[in-house]
Design a protein around this motif. Sequence first.
Motif, PDB file in Angstrom:
ATOM      1  N   LYS A  26       0.834  -1.209   0.000  1.00  0.00           N
ATOM      2  CA  LYS A  26       0.000   0.000   0.000  1.00  0.00           C
ATOM      3  C   LYS A  26       0.866   1.256   0.000  1.00  0.00           C
ATOM      4  O   LYS A  26       0.646   2.181  -0.788  1.00  0.00           O
ATOM      5  CB  LYS A  26      -0.907  -0.001   1.227  1.00  0.00           C
ATOM      6  N   VAL A  27       1.854   1.283   0.883  1.00  0.00           N
ATOM      7  CA  VAL A  27       2.704   2.471   0.971  1.00  0.00           C
ATOM      8  C   VAL A  27       3.529   2.614  -0.299  1.00  0.00           C
ATOM      9  O   VAL A  27       3.736   3.716  -0.800  1.00  0.00           O
ATOM     10  CB  VAL A  27       3.605   2.392   2.225  1.00  0.00           C
ATOM     11  N   PHE A  28       3.947   1.474  -0.837  1.00  0.00           N
ATOM     12  CA  PHE A  28       4.755   1.485  -2.066  1.00  0.00           C
ATOM     13  C   PHE A  28       3.978   2.110  -3.222  1.00  0.00           C
ATOM     14  O   PHE A  28       4.512   2.892  -3.998  1.00  0.00           O
ATOM     15  CB  PHE A  28       5.143   0.040  -2.411  1.00  0.00           C
ATOM     16  N   VAL A  29       2.681   1.776  -3.315  1.00  0.00           N
ATOM     17  CA  VAL A  29       1.848   2.302  -4.400  1.00  0.00           C
ATOM     18  C   VAL A  29       1.534   3.775  -4.151  1.00  0.00           C
ATOM     19  O   VAL A  29       1.475   4.572  -5.083  1.00  0.00           O
ATOM     20  CB  VAL A  29       0.556   1.470  -4.505  1.00  0.00           C
ATOM     21  N   LEU A  30       1.359   4.139  -2.884  1.00  0.00           N
ATOM     22  CA  LEU A  30       0.961   5.507  -2.538  1.00  0.00           C
ATOM     23  C   LEU A  30       2.116   6.498  -2.687  1.00  0.00           C
ATOM     24  O   LEU A  30       1.896   7.672  -2.995  1.00  0.00           O
ATOM     25  CB  LEU A  30       0.449   5.508  -1.098  1.00  0.00           C
ATOM     26  N   ALA A  31       3.344   6.013  -2.498  1.00  0.00           N
ATOM     27  CA  ALA A  31       4.493   6.929  -2.417  1.00  0.00           C
ATOM     28  C   ALA A  31       4.675   7.818  -3.654  1.00  0.00           C
ATOM     29  O   ALA A  31       4.838   9.031  -3.496  1.00  0.00           O
ATOM     30  CB  ALA A  31       5.765   6.133  -2.132  1.00  0.00           C
ATOM     31  N   PRO A  32       4.632   7.263  -4.884  1.00  0.00           N
ATOM     32  CA  PRO A  32       4.825   8.149  -6.044  1.00  0.00           C
ATOM     33  C   PRO A  32       3.757   9.235  -6.117  1.00  0.00           C
ATOM     34  O   PRO A  32       4.043  10.366  -6.517  1.00  0.00           O
ATOM     35  CB  PRO A  32       4.709   7.202  -7.244  1.00  0.00           C
ATOM     36  N   LEU A  33       2.520   8.881  -5.708  1.00  0.00           N
ATOM     37  CA  LEU A  33       1.443   9.877  -5.749  1.00  0.00           C
ATOM     38  C   LEU A  33       1.689  10.955  -4.703  1.00  0.00           C
ATOM     39  O   LEU A  33       1.457  12.137  -4.954  1.00  0.00           O
ATOM     40  CB  LEU A  33       0.095   9.196  -5.503  1.00  0.00           C
ATOM     41  N   MET A  34       2.191  10.541  -3.528  1.00  0.00           N
ATOM     42  CA  MET A  34       2.487  11.535  -2.492  1.00  0.00           C
ATOM     43  C   MET A  34       3.600  12.479  -2.934  1.00  0.00           C
ATOM     44  O   MET A  34       3.723  13.584  -2.419  1.00  0.00           O
ATOM     45  CB  MET A  34       2.909  10.835  -1.194  1.00  0.00           C
ATOM     46  N   ALA A  35       4.432  12.025  -3.858  1.00  0.00           N
ATOM     47  CA  ALA A  35       5.473  12.911  -4.365  1.00  0.00           C
ATOM     48  C   ALA A  35       4.906  13.855  -5.420  1.00  0.00           C
ATOM     49  O   ALA A  35       5.210  15.041  -5.435  1.00  0.00           O
ATOM     50  CB  ALA A  35       6.624  12.092  -4.951  1.00  0.00           C
ATOM     51  N   LEU A  36       4.038  13.307  -6.291  1.00  0.00           N
ATOM     52  CA  LEU A  36       3.592  14.086  -7.454  1.00  0.00           C
ATOM     53  C   LEU A  36       2.474  15.063  -7.114  1.00  0.00           C
ATOM     54  O   LEU A  36       2.483  16.209  -7.576  1.00  0.00           O
ATOM     55  CB  LEU A  36       3.147  13.120  -8.567  1.00  0.00           C
ATOM     56  N   VAL A  37       1.508  14.636  -6.297  1.00  0.00           N
ATOM     57  CA  VAL A  37       0.311  15.467  -6.076  1.00  0.00           C
ATOM     58  C   VAL A  37       0.648  16.810  -5.412  1.00  0.00           C
ATOM     59  O   VAL A  37       0.228  17.853  -5.927  1.00  0.00           O
ATOM     60  CB  VAL A  37      -0.759  14.681  -5.282  1.00  0.00           C
ATOM     61  N   PRO A  38       1.436  16.850  -4.310  1.00  0.00           N
ATOM     62  CA  PRO A  38       1.760  18.179  -3.758  1.00  0.00           C
ATOM     63  C   PRO A  38       2.554  19.031  -4.740  1.00  0.00           C
ATOM     64  O   PRO A  38       2.338  20.246  -4.818  1.00  0.00           O
ATOM     65  CB  PRO A  38       2.604  17.868  -2.522  1.00  0.00           C
TER      66      PRO A  38
ATOM     67  N   GLY B 245       6.121  17.186   0.018  1.00  0.00           N
ATOM     68  CA  GLY B 245       6.759  16.377  -1.004  1.00  0.00           C
ATOM     69  C   GLY B 245       7.757  15.382  -0.438  1.00  0.00           C
ATOM     70  O   GLY B 245       7.998  14.334  -1.023  1.00  0.00           O
ATOM     71  N   ALA B 246       8.324  15.697   0.742  1.00  0.00           N
ATOM     72  CA  ALA B 246       9.296  14.797   1.362  1.00  0.00           C
ATOM     73  C   ALA B 246       8.680  13.442   1.686  1.00  0.00           C
ATOM     74  O   ALA B 246       9.376  12.430   1.696  1.00  0.00           O
ATOM     75  CB  ALA B 246       9.857  15.432   2.624  1.00  0.00           C
ATOM     76  N   TYR B 247       7.350  13.431   1.929  1.00  0.00           N
ATOM     77  CA  TYR B 247       6.717  12.153   2.301  1.00  0.00           C
ATOM     78  C   TYR B 247       6.813  11.117   1.198  1.00  0.00           C
ATOM     79  O   TYR B 247       6.990   9.934   1.484  1.00  0.00           O
ATOM     80  CB  TYR B 247       5.252  12.375   2.678  1.00  0.00           C
ATOM     81  N   GLY B 248       6.659  11.569  -0.049  1.00  0.00           N
ATOM     82  CA  GLY B 248       6.755  10.629  -1.152  1.00  0.00           C
ATOM     83  C   GLY B 248       8.091   9.902  -1.108  1.00  0.00           C
ATOM     84  O   GLY B 248       8.161   8.682  -1.249  1.00  0.00           O
ATOM     85  N   ILE B 249       9.154  10.676  -0.855  1.00  0.00           N
ATOM     86  CA  ILE B 249      10.497  10.110  -0.844  1.00  0.00           C
ATOM     87  C   ILE B 249      10.690   9.189   0.361  1.00  0.00           C
ATOM     88  O   ILE B 249      11.196   8.077   0.231  1.00  0.00           O
ATOM     89  CB  ILE B 249      11.516  11.261  -0.852  1.00  0.00           C
ATOM     90  N   ILE B 250      10.230   9.644   1.529  1.00  0.00           N
ATOM     91  CA  ILE B 250      10.391   8.810   2.730  1.00  0.00           C
ATOM     92  C   ILE B 250       9.606   7.517   2.590  1.00  0.00           C
ATOM     93  O   ILE B 250      10.091   6.433   2.889  1.00  0.00           O
ATOM     94  CB  ILE B 250       9.923   9.573   3.978  1.00  0.00           C
ATOM     95  N   MET B 251       8.356   7.656   2.109  1.00  0.00           N
ATOM     96  CA  MET B 251       7.501   6.461   1.988  1.00  0.00           C
ATOM     97  C   MET B 251       8.099   5.487   0.985  1.00  0.00           C
ATOM     98  O   MET B 251       8.099   4.276   1.206  1.00  0.00           O
ATOM     99  CB  MET B 251       6.104   6.886   1.541  1.00  0.00           C
ATOM    100  N   ALA B 252       8.608   6.013  -0.133  1.00  0.00           N
ATOM    101  CA  ALA B 252       9.229   5.140  -1.137  1.00  0.00           C
ATOM    102  C   ALA B 252      10.435   4.438  -0.537  1.00  0.00           C
ATOM    103  O   ALA B 252      10.614   3.228  -0.695  1.00  0.00           O
ATOM    104  CB  ALA B 252       9.635   5.953  -2.358  1.00  0.00           C
TER     105      ALA B 252
END
Lengths: 351, 170
Positions: A80-92, A134-141
């Motif tokens: 779940k986190v793996f799939v969400l991470a790119p979106l958390m980077a792109l959306v903000p 935007g940092a969350y996308g990177i941390i989550m990934a």
Amino acid sequence: MGLAELGIYTLMTLLGIVVVFAFTMLNSAYLTYYERKVMGHMQARVGPMHTGPHGLLQPLADGIKLFFKEDIIPAKADRKVFVLAPLMALVPALAAYAVVPFGPSITLFGHSIHLYITDLNIGVLYVLALSSLGAYGIIMAGWSSNSKYSLMGGLRSASQVISYEIPMGLAIISVLMMTGSLSLVDITRGQEHIWNIVYQPVAFVIYMIAGIAETNRAPFDLPEAENELVAGFHVEYSGMRFAYFFMAEYANMLMVSCIAVVLFLGGWNPIIPRSLFESVPIFGQYLGFLGDPAVWWFIIKIYAFFFMFLWIRATLPRLRYDQLMRLGWKILIPVALGNILVTGLIKVLVQ
Amino acid sequence: MILQVAFIYFAAVTVFSALMVITRKNPVHCALYMLAVFTHVAGLFVLLDAEFVAAVQVLVYAGAILVLFLFVIMLFRGDGMKDKARFVSGWPIVAPIAIALMGLLMSILMHSGFSGAQGSYTIEAVRSAGNSQVIGMALYTDYLFPFEIASVILLVAMVGAIVLAKKKAD
């Protein structure tokens, strides 16, 4: 507001969002081309040449390639986190464009249309808040990939983003002290005669360094240092999900350029006055076809600032981790604080 | 109408995510639900015309503090917590008491005639002067002393942390 007016307002806003979205996506794609070409010529190469004339279709080919590539999720990853991470980077990264003022109001078919999606009275804070998300996308990934290289890349990136947010915010504060508004439109209007960079050269340099560090670009690209971390936080990503990270990185760089242009380089205000253009015989007549020149000035300035990113990348070697932290905490933050102090003192003395 | 729908969405997601924060077993998931809580509380602030607070909520809590949380949790790898029970053994007894207390609080709030901002900063005053301007004026005139005290306390905490870290390093 009547129902018809509300309808038009909603439609115009939606249209604005679509236009800005298309602009950002197209630019993120073609900035890769810009980067490869500029880097190539700086290193005495020619860059991409084979796809289309002078390689102009290369970003398109890259996009199609990434779109059709197999999407791999590592077996031990947190799905779940793996799939969400790119979106958390792109959306903000994309959402921040809502407040960028590309140009002033224009009149079209009897309606006054402003060339930005919205003019928030907290515009600068909104941009800062989204860039910190935007940092969350990177941390989550980094965490969800379940790989030590990814994790190290994610950790490095997180600490880097937090560290450099502070000098960036402090540099922006000294600009806000000059204009007295958080709205990006007001800040642009305040620079009609003299750009802020004249008053705030120190803040501009600090903002630029912090902006490069925030977007994890060379010489601050430790989160993806390939000789230590393979590729950093996105090492386990492939196909479209990898492309999202790529787009987010370029959208963020474009955003840093936009904000630098708005805060320091006069935003949509022209470099050469419009009357000078209109006096040129044949060219002046066709000026109308190009649309509002303010928008073109803005775009030219963005690209000029973006060139600095590439220039620095091609020139400087990567910093070591302790050097990065020392630069951020021991040099940039004190200098930015001193700059605020001096700005405040001068403002009080002038009054 | 739109505002009501937005409020229900933000409130529902906030409550749901807050529940997930305390019930998930993986600490990283807890922290990510915490992120959802912070961003949706920021949405509630926007609905209350407090844009400045909303932006600062995201900037400080989500953008800085929670990143540090995640940082530490990721370094621990969090595997040690997975097998442990999430709550203390007496929770079925405590939960109804907590819910009853919350009901009491809500009934007091509903019957107290509490009607939003009082004093010189009315909704109209805030709207006409601008949100950030009003907060700035209040902080640097009426509440200057508490504001400075708060910054000194933060500075003390920072110095304390550095002193503690230094001792360990030697």
